[in-house]
Design a protein around this motif. Structure first.
Motif, mmCIF file in Angstrom:
data_model
loop_
_atom_site.group_PDB
_atom_site.id
_atom_site.type_symbol
_atom_site.label_atom_id
_atom_site.label_comp_id
_atom_site.label_asym_id
_atom_site.label_seq_id
_atom_site.Cartn_x
_atom_site.Cartn_y
_atom_site.Cartn_z
ATOM 1 N N UNK A 1 0.854 -1.187 0.000
ATOM 2 C CA UNK A 1 0.000 0.000 0.000
ATOM 3 C C UNK A 1 0.893 1.241 0.000
ATOM 4 N N UNK A 2 0.354 2.402 -0.333
ATOM 5 C CA UNK A 2 1.155 3.626 -0.215
ATOM 6 C C UNK A 2 1.622 3.903 1.209
ATOM 7 N N UNK A 3 0.935 3.316 2.192
ATOM 8 C CA UNK A 3 1.309 3.525 3.591
ATOM 9 C C UNK A 3 2.291 2.487 4.114
ATOM 10 N N UNK A 4 2.624 1.485 3.301
ATOM 11 C CA UNK A 4 3.554 0.453 3.740
ATOM 12 C C UNK A 4 3.126 -0.923 3.263
ATOM 13 N N UNK A 5 3.923 -1.928 3.615
ATOM 14 C CA UNK A 5 3.659 -3.317 3.217
ATOM 15 C C UNK A 5 3.052 -4.065 4.390
ATOM 16 N N UNK A 6 1.971 -4.802 4.124
ATOM 17 C CA UNK A 6 1.272 -5.566 5.163
ATOM 18 C C UNK A 6 1.328 -7.050 4.840
ATOM 19 N N UNK A 7 1.687 -7.848 5.830
ATOM 20 C CA UNK A 7 1.675 -9.298 5.684
ATOM 21 C C UNK A 7 1.048 -9.918 6.911
ATOM 22 N N UNK A 8 0.097 -10.829 6.722
ATOM 23 C CA UNK A 8 -0.617 -11.410 7.862
ATOM 24 C C UNK A 8 0.005 -12.732 8.285
ATOM 25 N N UNK A 9 -0.293 -13.138 9.501
ATOM 26 C CA UNK A 9 0.220 -14.369 10.086
ATOM 27 C C UNK A 9 -0.512 -15.572 9.505
ATOM 28 N N UNK A 10 0.253 -16.633 9.157
ATOM 29 C CA UNK A 10 -0.382 -17.860 8.647
ATOM 30 C C UNK A 10 -0.609 -18.835 9.790
ATOM 31 N N UNK A 11 -1.852 -18.951 10.202
ATOM 32 C CA UNK A 11 -2.276 -19.927 11.201
ATOM 33 C C UNK A 11 -3.616 -20.498 10.751
#
Length: 530
Positions: free
Chosen positions: A230-240
């Motif tokens: 995103x323009x505000x940064x990179x987001x990555x979610x937890x894999x569970x």
């Protein structure tokens, strides 16, 4: 040389119907009361359409990622809806992007977004380009437009066979995805009609629905984690496997249609490839009995892989049925155990509602060298858009729309939609439009009806005719408790009804999220929020 895709219509350029095949199609359609003049519209050459000069120049560091040739820009102007095809045939490319970029890495994508924000450039994320709701067409021309084609970010990166999951880049096309999972004996089992030409990122961004009628049919059911720029940064979610830690971060991106961020990869849940299959078609004289039987099957807990109900006209036009009956197509599959008993029970439920089954396909263990039943279905199913394109060239109005509703509300919704479309056809052409209906997906609490419209067109007025029919159908859907879309997404075409469907507090939260993640408003303007 790679096989070229059609810039103006669906799929492969060499699969478009030629003049003779189109002539035969016109004769066949005329027999159903849809007269055509037989004139086949010419496909224009993008190089001769006089596209406006690009309004921006990329910085030297990004220049090698960008293309400005007329064919590339034309191919990234519209999606693949009927109105897109007609406008392409007319050479109406007013919304052509100024540049098309092909990032090769996440770092490339970050650099492209940084440049777009700094220079106030609108950005349209582009996967396979199969949107049928205006999702990839930037109609806001107040600033330059950059189309970012993500197919360079492709491939299965990692497979966790123990946990049954795979990390896959967003630009991976359906066939490539399945081919790379096959050596592990695994499959995602997500087959939308656009499978051959759409990407994992596109499925996630639009909350796509696959071919299978029950169970895990939506891509969101198969997602374990998502990574987004995103323009505000990179987001990555937890894999569970599951989490109760607040609202799910994955759900923020699913269905966001490129307006909150650009999906770069995802962990998805995969499964063993099926070995056992059984199928049958059940004939019904009365549509109401067929609907009731479909409800009985899906509420029984049997979870068929296919539970597709075709009404009389759909059975005739789409399945070659000539006895005037409806057809319920049933299929079961498993990687672990025989499924004949499940099919037999489903057929019993249908018999109780007056159904007459054809001879079932006998259950068999699928050999490694046996034909893939899904591939056989796909070869038949995906030919429909090529016929649609030929009819568009012949001047007919042929398009689809879909929804989902409760079983209790289906009869009223179905009747209202058929009536609204028929009356729209009369008002426009003096004769009712033909409407078919099939269930693409079914749930214990309701079906997902998918309608196809056939109407006479007038040269130069086809888009206006379809837009009038679409408005009439959409108003009937929302007035009778249906969603404006079950799996085609919102895009720009569904915005008026989506705005009415979503709760006001949710709209406030969505707008606030857009401002926080994309304060310059460069990402896919006009989709979901203003």
């Amino acid at each position: 040389m790679s096989r070229p895709r059609s810039w103006w219509g669906w799929g492969w350029a060499d699969r478009a119907l030629d003049a003779e095949a189109s002539r035969r199609l016109a004769a066949r359609v005329a027999a159903f009361g849809l007269p055509l003049d037989g004139t086949l519209a010419r496909v224009p050459d993008p190089a001769g359409l006089g596209l406006p000069e690009p309004r921006l120049t990329p910085p030297a560091s990004l220049a090698e990622l960008c293309r400005t040739d007329p064919l590339t820009r034309a191919a990234h102007t519209h999606g693949k809806a009927y109105r897109d095809v007609v406008r392409n045939l007319r050479g109406e490319l007013d919304h052509a992007p100024d540049l098309v970029a092909y990032p090769r890495s996440e770092a490339d994508l970050v650099a492209l977004l940084d440049w777009a924000v700094a220079d106030d450039v609108a950005v349209v994320p582009y996967g396979g380009g199969t949107s049928v709701v205006g999702g990839v067409e930037c109609r806001d021309r107040s600033r330059p437009v950059l189309s970012i084609d993500l197919t360079g970010l492709s491939g299965v990166v990692e497979v966790d066979e123990i946990s049954r999951a795979a990390r896959i880049r967003a630009g991976t096309l359906g066939p490539e995805l399945e081919d790379q999972l096959r050596p592990s004996g695994l499959t995602l089992r997500h087959f939308p009609q656009s499978f051959e030409f759409s990407t994992l990122g596109g499925w996630l961004a639009t909350r796509a629905g696959g071919h299978f009628a029950t169970g895990h049919t939506h891509i969101e059911d198969l997602v374990a984690a998502v990574r987004v720029v995103t323009p505000a940064g990179v987001a990555g979610s937890l894999r569970v496997p599951g989490s109760g830690a607040g609202p799910s971060p994955d759900r923020l991106w699913l269905g966001s249609e490129g307006t909150l961020g650009v999906i770069t990869e995802a962990w998805v849940r995969v499964q063993s490839r099926p070995r056992f299959r059984a199928a049958a078609a059940v004939r019904f004289e009365e549509y109401a009995d067929a609907v009731a039987a479909t409800r009985d099957v899906v509420q029984s807990g049997l979870q068929p892989a296919n539970c597709r109900l075709l009404d009389r006209l759909e059975s005739m036009l789409g399945a070659g049925v000539r006895d005037g009956s409806c057809r319920l197509l049933l299929g079961f599959e498993s990687a672990d155990h025989p499924v004949d008993s499940a099919l037999n029970r489903a057929v019993q439920l249908c018999r109780a509602r007056g159904g007459h089954p054809d001879a079932p396909t006998r259950e068999k263990e699928m050999r490694a060298d046996a034909p893939d039943a899904v591939a056989e279905w796909r070869d038949t199913f995906v030919s429909a858009p090529y016929l649609r394109d030929a009819l568009a060239r012949l001047g007919a109005v042929v398009e689809t729309f879909e929804t989902a509703c409760t079983w209790a509300g289906f009869d009223a919704l179905h009747a209202a939609v058929i009536d609204a479309v028929a009356h729209a056809g009369i008002a426009i052409n003096g004769s009712p439009a033909l409407v078919t209906c099939r269930f693409t997906h079914v749930y214990p609490d309701g079906p997902a009806p998918y309608f196809t419209v056939y109407a006479a067109g007038r040269r130069g007025a086809e888009v206006a005719i379809w837009d009038q029919i679409k408005v009439a159908a959409s108003e009937a859907i929302v007035a009778n408790g249906g969603t404006i879309t079950h799996h085609h997404a919102v895009g720009r075409d569904h915005r008026p009804w989506y705005d009415r469907q979503r709760p006001d507090p949710f709209a406030l939260a969505l707008r606030a999220t857009k401002r926080a993640l994309d304060p310059a408003g460069v990402l896919n303007p006009g989709v979901l929020v203003d």
